[in-house]
Scaffold this active site. Sequence first.
Site, short mmCIF file in Angstrom:
data_model
loop_
_atom_site.label_atom_id
_atom_site.label_comp_id
_atom_site.label_asym_id
_atom_site.label_seq_id
_atom_site.Cartn_x
_atom_site.Cartn_y
_atom_site.Cartn_z
N ARG A 93 14.74 77.11 -39.88
CA ARG A 93 14.78 78.24 -40.61
C ARG A 93 14.67 78.37 -42.17
NH1 ARG A 93 20.06 80.69 -37.30
NH2 ARG A 93 20.20 78.54 -36.72
N GLN A 94 14.90 76.84 -42.55
CA GLN A 94 14.75 76.55 -43.93
C GLN A 94 13.15 76.45 -44.30
OE1 GLN A 94 17.14 76.83 -46.10
NE2 GLN A 94 15.79 76.58 -47.84
N HIS A 127 11.46 78.81 -34.46
CA HIS A 127 11.56 79.88 -35.48
C HIS A 127 10.57 80.02 -36.40
CE1 HIS A 127 13.95 82.89 -37.25
NE2 HIS A 127 13.74 82.27 -38.47
N LYS A 193 15.76 94.12 -39.92
CA LYS A 193 16.86 93.27 -39.90
C LYS A 193 16.86 92.65 -41.30
CE LYS A 193 18.11 88.93 -38.41
NZ LYS A 193 18.06 87.96 -37.29
N GLY A 226 26.10 87.32 -35.04
CA GLY A 226 26.20 88.54 -35.82
C GLY A 226 24.76 89.32 -35.55
C1 R5P Z 1 16.62 85.08 -36.93
O1 R5P Z 1 15.87 85.68 -37.67
C2 R5P Z 1 16.52 84.45 -35.71
O2 R5P Z 1 15.45 85.11 -34.84
C3 R5P Z 1 17.90 85.02 -34.88
O3 R5P Z 1 17.74 86.42 -34.93
C4 R5P Z 1 19.19 84.45 -35.75
O4 R5P Z 1 18.94 83.05 -35.97
C5 R5P Z 1 20.45 84.69 -34.92
O5 R5P Z 1 21.41 84.01 -35.99
P1 R5P Z 1 22.83 84.80 -35.59
O6 R5P Z 1 23.39 84.50 -34.28
O7 R5P Z 1 23.45 83.80 -36.59
O8 R5P Z 1 22.80 86.32 -36.27
#
Ligand code: R5P
Length: 296
Positions: A93-94, A127, A193, A226
Amino acid sequence: MLVIGGSSAESLASKVAESLGIKAGALEIRRFPDGEKYLRILSEVKGENVAVIQSIHHTPDELLFEYLLLTDALKDLGAKKVTAFVPYFAYARQDERFKAGEALSFRTVGKLIESVGTDEIYTIDMHQHRVVKSSEVFKIPSHNLSAMPLLAAYVEKLGNLEKPLVIGPDAEAEQWAKIAAERLHTDYDIFEKKRLGDANVQVRPRRASASGRDVLIVDDIISTGGTIVEAVKILQSQGARRIQVACTHPILAPGALAKIYDTGVQDVIGTDTVPSPISLVSVAPLIAENVKRNGG
Ligand code: R5P
């Protein structure tokens, strides 16, 4: 051919080896009194094609370092080829410098994995938001597999959703929503999102309405929960009936699962890329199929 699991994937490696009819390789891993890690390979590896399975989750630095020790030792002891199977790939993710001066962790981890002589790498639903191809991170051959067909098959077998609307909570999730919708012979949509912080997201619907429908939400990761909670709130406000959630990587930060169940969601399903109380689907068949295809 040999399959060896690091300490994050011992049970997964045993399942993979069993389904291939071979014995999983053995390791001795412990800590020296000063906290340093000791690793010894107990199996004969000279001339072997070795599949190393190591998921890098929860204590990513430690598990990554263990992978580096293991693969470096395998190559040094004469293994012919080492293929990494990294079911959960931390730091993906980074993948961008969001603020000036930040480390590009995704690329650093990629370089480290290559530096010890990894010949090829397989990840599962890694990811990839801004990085769209794993070849942007790895110079060695790389493959990103998906666990969504296995998850969708499990949901279909559960059979407790009636022609559900499949929802991906963000644009990246469209690929998984499509797979699940095809398997369940139904339609899908995605939400928009915006991430506001580590644990805060804002989710907005697009076209489809969940009014009077069962819903399956699919995503790659549940971390703080979240994203799922915000998606569930929208679906409930639209009048959704039963809501089920399926994700590949149940990272589950403390409180995440309770937060999701508190919304009234009935089932949350994940895979064993990250062992957890909701890891009901094993990715072992997916890994085994690719170990076999790859010849180790
Ligand atoms: C991010 O874009 C991923 O696809 C997931 O939606 C995200 O990592 C979920 O993270 P969290 O449960 O903290 O919202």
